[in-house]
Each structure stands twice: as C-alpha cells, then as structure tokens.
Design a protein around this motif. Structure first.
Motif, mmCIF file in Angstrom:
data_model
loop_
_atom_site.group_PDB
_atom_site.id
_atom_site.type_symbol
_atom_site.label_atom_id
_atom_site.label_comp_id
_atom_site.label_asym_id
_atom_site.label_seq_id
_atom_site.Cartn_x
_atom_site.Cartn_y
_atom_site.Cartn_z
ATOM 1 N N GLU A 280 1.910 -102.318 72.156
ATOM 2 C CA GLU A 280 2.446 -101.080 71.576
ATOM 3 C C GLU A 280 2.386 -101.064 70.057
ATOM 4 O OE1 GLU A 280 6.012 -103.836 71.641
ATOM 5 O OE2 GLU A 280 4.228 -103.455 72.856
ATOM 6 N N TYR A 281 1.871 -102.146 69.470
ATOM 7 C CA TYR A 281 1.750 -102.231 68.002
ATOM 8 C C TYR A 281 0.411 -101.629 67.563
ATOM 9 C CZ TYR A 281 1.191 -104.278 63.358
ATOM 10 O OH TYR A 281 0.982 -104.450 62.012
ATOM 11 N N LYS A 282 0.414 -100.905 66.443
ATOM 12 C CA LYS A 282 -0.809 -100.275 65.929
ATOM 13 C C LYS A 282 -1.683 -101.307 65.202
ATOM 14 C CE LYS A 282 1.193 -95.642 65.333
ATOM 15 N NZ LYS A 282 1.447 -94.551 64.352
ATOM 16 N N ARG A 283 -2.306 -102.178 65.989
ATOM 17 C CA ARG A 283 -3.085 -103.287 65.408
ATOM 18 C C ARG A 283 -4.321 -102.814 64.663
ATOM 19 N NH1 ARG A 283 -4.624 -106.278 62.679
ATOM 20 N NH2 ARG A 283 -5.205 -108.481 62.842
ATOM 21 N N PHE A 284 -4.857 -101.652 65.027
ATOM 22 C CA PHE A 284 -6.107 -101.179 64.427
ATOM 23 C C PHE A 284 -5.882 -99.939 63.566
ATOM 24 C CE2 PHE A 284 -6.918 -103.010 68.680
ATOM 25 C CZ PHE A 284 -7.642 -104.145 68.300
ATOM 26 N N ASP A 285 -4.703 -99.836 62.986
ATOM 27 C CA ASP A 285 -4.337 -98.623 62.269
ATOM 28 C C ASP A 285 -5.193 -98.422 61.020
ATOM 29 O OD1 ASP A 285 -2.884 -96.288 61.905
ATOM 30 O OD2 ASP A 285 -1.360 -97.260 60.697
ATOM 31 N N HIS A 286 -5.295 -99.457 60.194
ATOM 32 C CA HIS A 286 -6.088 -99.347 58.968
ATOM 33 C C HIS A 286 -7.545 -99.682 59.269
ATOM 34 C CE1 HIS A 286 -2.042 -99.579 57.208
ATOM 35 N NE2 HIS A 286 -2.569 -98.912 56.205
ATOM 36 N N GLN A 287 -8.427 -98.839 58.792
ATOM 37 C CA GLN A 287 -9.851 -99.018 59.025
ATOM 38 C C GLN A 287 -10.613 -98.841 57.711
ATOM 39 O OE1 GLN A 287 -11.437 -99.938 61.864
ATOM 40 N NE2 GLN A 287 -9.417 -100.195 62.815
ATOM 41 N N PRO A 288 -11.824 -99.410 57.643
ATOM 42 C CA PRO A 288 -12.633 -99.201 56.434
ATOM 43 C C PRO A 288 -12.882 -97.710 56.202
ATOM 44 C CG PRO A 288 -13.595 -100.900 57.847
ATOM 45 C CD PRO A 288 -12.497 -100.260 58.632
ATOM 46 N N GLU A 289 -13.163 -97.381 54.971
ATOM 47 C CA GLU A 289 -13.405 -95.980 54.617
ATOM 48 C C GLU A 289 -14.530 -95.404 55.472
ATOM 49 O OE1 GLU A 289 -14.382 -93.266 50.638
ATOM 50 O OE2 GLU A 289 -13.961 -95.421 50.466
ATOM 51 N N GLY A 290 -14.278 -94.239 56.019
ATOM 52 C CA GLY A 290 -15.284 -93.573 56.835
ATOM 53 C C GLY A 290 -15.193 -93.880 58.316
ATOM 54 N N VAL A 291 -14.330 -94.832 58.688
ATOM 55 C CA VAL A 291 -14.160 -95.193 60.098
ATOM 56 C C VAL A 291 -12.925 -94.482 60.641
ATOM 57 C CG1 VAL A 291 -13.750 -97.070 61.741
ATOM 58 C CG2 VAL A 291 -15.265 -97.428 59.774
ATOM 59 N N LEU A 292 -13.053 -93.905 61.821
ATOM 60 C CA LEU A 292 -11.961 -93.144 62.432
ATOM 61 C C LEU A 292 -10.776 -94.056 62.737
ATOM 62 C CD1 LEU A 292 -11.318 -90.260 63.581
ATOM 63 C CD2 LEU A 292 -12.052 -91.158 65.806
ATOM 64 N N ARG A 293 -9.580 -93.628 62.361
ATOM 65 C CA ARG A 293 -8.362 -94.376 62.680
ATOM 66 C C ARG A 293 -7.905 -93.973 64.080
ATOM 67 N NH1 ARG A 293 -4.555 -93.956 57.394
ATOM 68 N NH2 ARG A 293 -3.262 -95.341 58.673
ATOM 69 N N PRO A 294 -7.819 -94.919 65.005
ATOM 70 C CA PRO A 294 -7.690 -94.570 66.419
ATOM 71 C C PRO A 294 -6.366 -93.947 66.828
ATOM 72 C CG PRO A 294 -7.496 -96.953 66.104
ATOM 73 C CD PRO A 294 -7.929 -96.371 64.800
ATOM 74 N N TYR A 295 -5.292 -94.148 66.046
ATOM 75 C CA TYR A 295 -3.976 -93.676 66.493
ATOM 76 C C TYR A 295 -3.634 -92.277 65.996
ATOM 77 C CZ TYR A 295 -3.813 -98.699 67.178
ATOM 78 O OH TYR A 295 -4.114 -99.984 67.545
ATOM 79 N N ARG A 296 -4.494 -91.732 65.148
ATOM 80 C CA ARG A 296 -4.238 -90.385 64.637
ATOM 81 C C ARG A 296 -4.471 -89.353 65.727
ATOM 82 N NH1 ARG A 296 -6.177 -89.499 58.362
ATOM 83 N NH2 ARG A 296 -4.609 -90.891 57.415
ATOM 84 N N LYS A 297 -3.537 -88.418 65.820
ATOM 85 C CA LYS A 297 -3.693 -87.344 66.797
ATOM 86 C C LYS A 297 -4.680 -86.321 66.246
ATOM 87 C CE LYS A 297 0.936 -87.848 68.743
ATOM 88 N NZ LYS A 297 2.244 -87.198 69.025
ATOM 89 N N HIS A 298 -5.627 -85.949 67.073
ATOM 90 C CA HIS A 298 -6.687 -85.043 66.593
ATOM 91 C C HIS A 298 -6.544 -83.672 67.229
ATOM 92 C CE1 HIS A 298 -8.490 -88.610 64.894
ATOM 93 N NE2 HIS A 298 -8.402 -89.201 66.062
#
Length: 298
Positions: A280-298
């Motif tokens: 349940e932890y946002k392990r992949f929250d921060h991503q390199p510039e230009g890479v989609l952040r997976p937890y953002r609601k679209h």
C-alpha cells in the motif's frame, strides 16, 4: 489537533495490546477484508497498482487474490502493533517460533567491521527489531513520525531491550557510521523513497527512487550486508525469523550497480513472502522527468 490524534492512536494501541495475538490478528484480518472490498479507497487502489506493476506475469485472478491477501496481512500488521510495542518484551519474544540461519548474523559480526541489516517492510519488522536488540548491540535507523508524542513512544518502546535509534538525517548517519566502526549491527529499511539524495534503480522491473546511503555505508566501512524479516504464521501461531545473504553486487564500487544489488536483495525477500509486503506504499511515486507517475489519477 495533532496532539489529540497522537493520544487517540496511543489509546487504540493500548486497547489492541489487551488482545491475545490470535484475536488481534483476527481483528486485523477483518479490517483488511473490508479494505479489499472497498475498491474506491486509496489503500486498495495503490495496492492494485503496485501488484499490477510488479507481477505482470500473474493472471487477473492471481492478482486479485494477492491484493486481497496483502490487504488482510496489512490489517494484521496494524493490529499487531499493540503486541509489538506494549507487551512486556519477554512475552512478545515468545511469539517467535523459529529463527532460520542466525549463524549468518554471528559469522558476519565476527569479521569485526560491522553488519548492515536490510530490513524490508515485510511481515512484522517490530518483532525482528525486538529480537535483535535483545541479543546484539543494535542501532536502528528510522524516519521519525510528525507527531512528537508518537515519536516519543516509538523511541521508548523500541529501546526497551537496548536498541539505539538513529533518525534518517545527517546526525543519524553519523550515529550509524560510529556503530559500524565499532563492529556493531545497524538496521536500515531501504524500501521507501528517500527525502533527498536518491537514485533511480530497478525494483521488480520498475524505476524506483532509491536510497544510496546503505551501499555507501557498506563501501566506506567494509561492513557485511545481510537481509532479515519476520514471517507471520497462520492462525495466530507467531512468527519465524529469516536471515539471508544480500546480493553480492551490493559491494561493487560502482554505486549504481550496488544500489541495484540492494533492490534485488529486497526483492528476493519479498518474493519469498509477497502477501506480507507493504504494497500500500507509493514505492514508485517519484519518476524521472517525462515518465508517467503511476499513482496519479487521470
């Protein structure tokens, strides 16, 4: 308001501590099952995203089962905190039924250059801390909570058998360095995003912002690195502790290679017990510039 929240949390922990382990875990399992049915909650949403990212080889049915069991185990982790922190240490330690490969700890310490324990958010890490602090000179690095009252309680409870605590900041790094130079053991939970000073590395095949501190400490001190976790047994029976070798590449001079080795070490532990990991932890929250952040609601 914050002070009130801290008091409420401590009261809840106190009530949890009155329950036998089996009852506490049953309560946690009930909470987890409710969470698994609430598909609109952040807890469910983040767990599902992480399972989808990390286990693409699983079928939809297998993923659904892992998500459900993971949330149940997360509920148990929460409901065990009263036992982990507020029971007398001797009573808590009686819940440990088996310790696997502890000779690795003893052999690693015999080198005299200290030991760094990789302790993922897997199973019940508080029981692991309690066991180690009762048998070895042990320093645990941790991220202090924002609520001071909770921080004071955590420091007091974790130090019951002698654990020294080092905050995850510059002063804490100095404490850990000194402990390793004395040939002691330090514990670090390396599977959370660092506030600063991280590097992107692979974790379950995904880009994860990862701490550099642990492999840097190993390189600077010559300390041995091992992994440890406490497996939760079924039916309230207690816990088994496991110690395993870290990936050998964690000692490489190239820091990027060493960081990858650290993440592979964590991944090996998690794959042995995937349902008890903190998905349940946002392990992949921060991503390199230009890479989609997976937890953002679209």
């Amino acid at each position: 308001m914050k002070h009130l929240k801290a008091i409420l949390a401590i009261v809840v922990l106190g009530l949890m501590s009155l329950l036998p382990l089996k009852w506490a875990q049953s309560l946690g399992a009930f909470i987890g099952k409710r969470s698994s049915k609430n598909h609109g909650s952040n807890l469910y949403r983040i767990t599902k995203i992480n399972v989808d990212l990390c286990f693409p080889e699983l079928s939809p049915e297998q993923k659904k089962k892992l998500i459900t069991t993971s949330l149940i185990e997360t509920g148990k982790t929460f409901s065990e905190m009263g036992m982990s922190w507020l029971w007398p240490p001797a009573r808590s330690l009686k819940t440990i039924k088996q310790v696997n490969n502890e000779s690795l700890v003893e052999e690693s310490l015999s080198h005299g250059k200290g030991v760094i324990l990789i302790a993922p958010h897997l199973g019940n890490w508080e029981i692991l801390n309690l066991y180690l602090s009762g048998r070895y000179t042990f320093t645990a690095m941790y991220r202090p909570p924002k609520l001071k009252l909770m921080d004071d309680m955590i420091k007091k409870m974790r130090a019951r058998l002698g654990t020294k605590l080092a905050a995850a900041d510059a002063s804490g790094v100095r404490i850990v360095m000194k402990a390793l130079k004395r040939g002691e053991m330090v514990g670090i939970l390396p599977d959370q995003e660092p506030a600063i000073g991280g590097e992107y590395a692979s974790f379950f095949g995904n880009s994860a912002y990862t701490m550099k501190l642990l492999p840097q400490l190993a390189k600077q001190t010559g300390a041995k690195v091992i992994c440890g976790y406490a497996e939760r047994l079924g039916n309230g029976e207690g816990f088994n502790l496991h110690f395993i070798e870290a990936d050998p590449s964690i000692y490489e001079k190239d820091l990027s290679v060493a960081i990858d080795g650290m993440n592979r070490s964590v991944e090996r532990c998690v794959r042995a017990l995937p349902e008890q990991y903190q998905w349940e932890y946002k392990r992949f929250d921060h991503q390199p510039e230009g890479v989609l952040r997976p937890y953002r609601k679209h």
